[in-house]
Design a protein around this motif. Structure first.
Motif, short mmCIF file in Angstrom:
data_model
loop_
_atom_site.label_atom_id
_atom_site.label_comp_id
_atom_site.label_asym_id
_atom_site.label_seq_id
_atom_site.Cartn_x
_atom_site.Cartn_y
_atom_site.Cartn_z
N ARG A 287 0.82 -1.22 0.00
CA ARG A 287 0.00 0.00 0.00
C ARG A 287 0.85 1.27 0.00
O ARG A 287 0.48 2.28 -0.57
CB ARG A 287 -0.92 -0.02 1.22
CG ARG A 287 -2.11 0.91 1.12
CD ARG A 287 -2.90 0.95 2.41
NE ARG A 287 -2.12 1.43 3.53
CZ ARG A 287 -1.70 0.72 4.57
NH1 ARG A 287 -2.02 -0.56 4.64
NH2 ARG A 287 -0.97 1.25 5.53
N THR A 288 2.01 1.18 0.66
CA THR A 288 2.83 2.38 0.81
C THR A 288 4.02 2.39 -0.16
O THR A 288 4.88 3.25 -0.07
CB THR A 288 3.36 2.49 2.26
OG1 THR A 288 4.10 1.29 2.56
CG2 THR A 288 2.22 2.64 3.25
N ALA A 289 4.06 1.44 -1.08
CA ALA A 289 5.17 1.38 -2.04
C ALA A 289 5.11 2.60 -2.97
O ALA A 289 4.03 3.11 -3.26
CB ALA A 289 5.08 0.10 -2.86
N ASP A 290 6.27 3.05 -3.42
CA ASP A 290 6.23 4.07 -4.47
C ASP A 290 6.29 3.43 -5.86
O ASP A 290 5.90 4.03 -6.84
CB ASP A 290 7.31 5.15 -4.28
CG ASP A 290 8.72 4.60 -4.22
OD1 ASP A 290 8.88 3.37 -4.08
OD2 ASP A 290 9.68 5.39 -4.31
N LEU A 291 6.78 2.18 -5.91
CA LEU A 291 6.83 1.46 -7.19
C LEU A 291 6.58 -0.02 -6.94
O LEU A 291 7.20 -0.62 -6.07
CB LEU A 291 8.22 1.63 -7.83
CG LEU A 291 8.46 0.78 -9.08
CD1 LEU A 291 7.62 1.28 -10.26
CD2 LEU A 291 9.94 0.77 -9.46
#
Ligand SMILES: Cc1ncc(C[n+]2csc(CCOP(=O)(O)OP(=O)(O)O)c2C)c(N)n1
Length: 589
Positions: A287-291
């Protein structure tokens, strides 16, 4: 092998230059490497059975066509070769339907050969044809989920349809293909050299160099990247390449249900399964990944928490790069920055090679965070792994199973606590040893699929972990295992009902009407172990938690199939993610 004398099929020659089609077909199947066919007889297919009985191909006669299809599915998953099903028309074809659809939804290569009514009966509504509103058209029932359905109208077209079926079932995104054959064509004459063409060897699609560079650069530069692995990584046998990529750029790995096993259970970068039955750390990191670089997955509902951005994936703002064998999967549920059609093994191999010795952004305390996340979630059930309570805690059953089954043994699940609990909590260290029905989530898959798994890998342990609901859908598997001499183990988690759905109904409506097994208001239990003994197989009733481990050890060492029945508390599987069906239910007054 058949008990028939091993005469050569060449004896069936009827006239110079031609032979009966079913014998030529059988020889062709042998030539392209078919070892086993799962099926059930009918008057439309005995011409082919006669030929099979004289060949090297083994025919496993099941007592329900759904069993045949699931067994062929299990065989395909454990062997890497297409599963082959032989089915009668009408009720045979419709019985097999669920098993074939299950294989389709999990991208399993399968060829279904079905006998049909005689070709010259078109429009007369012959015996057992599914017709009424359409003539000579019953094969269309398979249309929505098969990669192709072939109706063979002339015997001359049979070789091409069969070759196409084996080619298509394996090429690109694998799946089932149906070849529907009017029964008179099996007995028709065909030129002896009609079956010429064999499926082509296929070079698989790879990523071009610029795309490899773009993806590796994006992963290296990202602050919080995640690699997201689906069943495509397992079926492409690409787990070494995935591990190398994750290690090189220090990227954590989350996975789908079918992607379980993509990284060794002890790997420090393993987040676990995402979604409704996933793990909190996996959902949080996704959910908090940037990629996110997703490989071999449909980003389907259960593993994506019904695509609700509050739980598993929040895309955008997360950027998504998606690699899959099927272009139709790209962009279906999420806006995608870059899609690439490629084989998972070639793609991950190229990415891992380009990532080696590459500098990447610092990942801070990532490994510690993952370890903490995994430990704190496991603390919810760790103590249950040693619980002595009776009926057993499901976690204790998992603990005994993990201890008893060697790392390279197969765990085949059904649906219910077994699938959800194993997906979430059970350590898998050898890729491909976890076999489960994901897309269609078919209750009844596990008891049958394990037959095909054992057929494909006779020297490795094969245990079906199943609920009593799933097992009782088709207990004829015991007789089939006896006849086919397959010493599999069914571990039946008995909570006297369709426990998962009972739990859901209780949660929303305060009772479990229609979901539990009852007689005169009392729990109704069936002695499945006795059923096994009645078939001449082994049947064990586990009477205490301590008795389960030894029962499993003995079953795995036995040369007969074994049903182990163990009473289990109907405890729900933890659900750290979301499934929006839970927002639908409304209770009246
Ligand atoms: C063929 C089919 N029918 C219905 C369902 C819905 N369903 C999902 S889980 C489940 C209960 C399974 O019961 P059991 O095998 O006893 O396992 P438990 O839930 O008790 O662990 C049912 C009925 C399904 N998945 N497949």
């Amino acid at each position: 092998m058949s008990t028939a004398a091993p005469t050569t099929v060449a004896r069936a020659q009827t006239q110079t230059g031609t032979r009966i089609a079913s014998y030529l077909l059988t020889e062709y199947l042998e030539r392209i490497g078919v070892e086993v066919i799962f099926g059930l007889c009918g008057h439309t297919v005995i011409a082919l059975l006669d030929a099979l009985g004289r060949s090297r191909i083994r025919f496993v006669s099941t007592r329900h066509e759904q069993v045949a299809a699931h067994a062929a599915d299990g065989y395909a998953r454990a062997s890497g070769k297409p599963g082959v099903v032989l089915s009668h028309l009408g009720p045979g074809l419709t019985n097999a339907c669920t098993g074939v659809a299950n294989a389709a939804l999990d991208s399993i290569p399968m060829v279904v050969i079905a006998g049909d009514v005689p070709s010259y009966y078109h429009g007369r509504h012959p015996h057992q044809e599914v017709n009424l509103h359409q003539d000579a058209d019953q094969f269309q029932i398979y249309r929505p989920f098969c990669k192709r359905v072939y109706r063979v109208n002339r015997v001359e077209d049979l070789p091409r349809a069969i070759e196409r079926a084996f080619h298509l079932s394996q090429a690109g995104r694998p799946g089932p293909v149906l070849v529907d054959v009017p029964m008179d064509l099996f007995s028709a004459d065909l030129a002896v050299d009609a079956f010429q063409q064999v499926p082509a060897a296929m070079a698989k699609p790879a990523l071009d160099a610029a795309t490899v560079e773009r993806i590796v650069a994006a992963l290296a530069a990202a602050e919080r990247p995640v690699l997201y692995a689906g069943g495509g990584v397992i079926s492409a046998r690409a787990t070494d390449e995935l591990t190398a990529l994750a290690d090189a750029l220090e990227v954590p790995v989350a996975h789908t249900l079918m992607g379980k096993g993509c990284l060794h259970a002890d790997h420090p970068l393993l987040l676990g399964q995402s979604g409704f039955w996933g793990t909190p750390i996996s959902n949080e990191k996704c959910r908090t990944a940037d990629l996110i670089v997703a490989i071999g997955t449909r980003l389907a509902e259960a593993n994506s928490s019904s695509w609700d951005p509050r739980f598993t994936f929040s895309i955008p703002p997360t950027r998504l790069i998606h690699i899959d064998a099927d272009e139709a999967e790209i962009g279906r549920n999420y806006p995608t920055e870059l899609g690439a059609v490629a084989d998972a093994k070639l793609a991950l191999g190229a990415l891992a090679a380009a990532a080696r010795n590459r500098t990447h952004r610092s990942r801070g305390r990532l490994r510690e965070e993952i370890a903490r996340g995994r430990t704190s979630f496991a603390a919810n059930w760790d103590h249950q792994w040693t619980s002595d309570q009776f009926p057993l805690r499901p976690e204790r059953i998992l603990a005994e199973l993990r201890k008893a089954v060697p790392d390279d043994g197969f765990i085949v699940t059904d649906v219910g606590w077994n699938k959800n609990g194993v997906g979430q909590q059970f350590p898998i260290t050898v890729p491909g040893t976890f076999i489960t029905p994901s897309g269609l989530a078919t209750m009844g898959f596990g008891p049958s699929a394990v037959l095909g798994v054992k057929m494909a890998q006779p020297d490795r342990a094969a245990v079906a972990l199943i609920g009593d609901g799933g097992f009782s859908t088709n207990p004829s598997v015991i007789a089939t295992a006896m006849e086919a001499d397959l010493p599999v183990v069914w571990l039946v988690m008995d909570n006297a009902g369709f426990g998962t759905i009972a739990g859901l109904e209780t949660m929303h409506y305060g009772w479990s009407y229609g979901c539990m097994f009852e007689r005169c208001g009392e729990p109704y239990r069936v002695d499945y172990a006795a059923m096994a003994r009645a078939c001449g197989a082994r049947g064990v009733n586990v009477e205490s938690a301590a008795a389960l481990g030894p029962a499993l050890q003995e079953a795995l060492a036995a040369d007969l199939p074994t049903v182990i029945q163990v009473a289990m508390e109907n405890a729900p599987t933890p659900t750290p993610g979301h499934w929006d069906i839970n927002d639908i239910y409304r209770k009246g007054e």
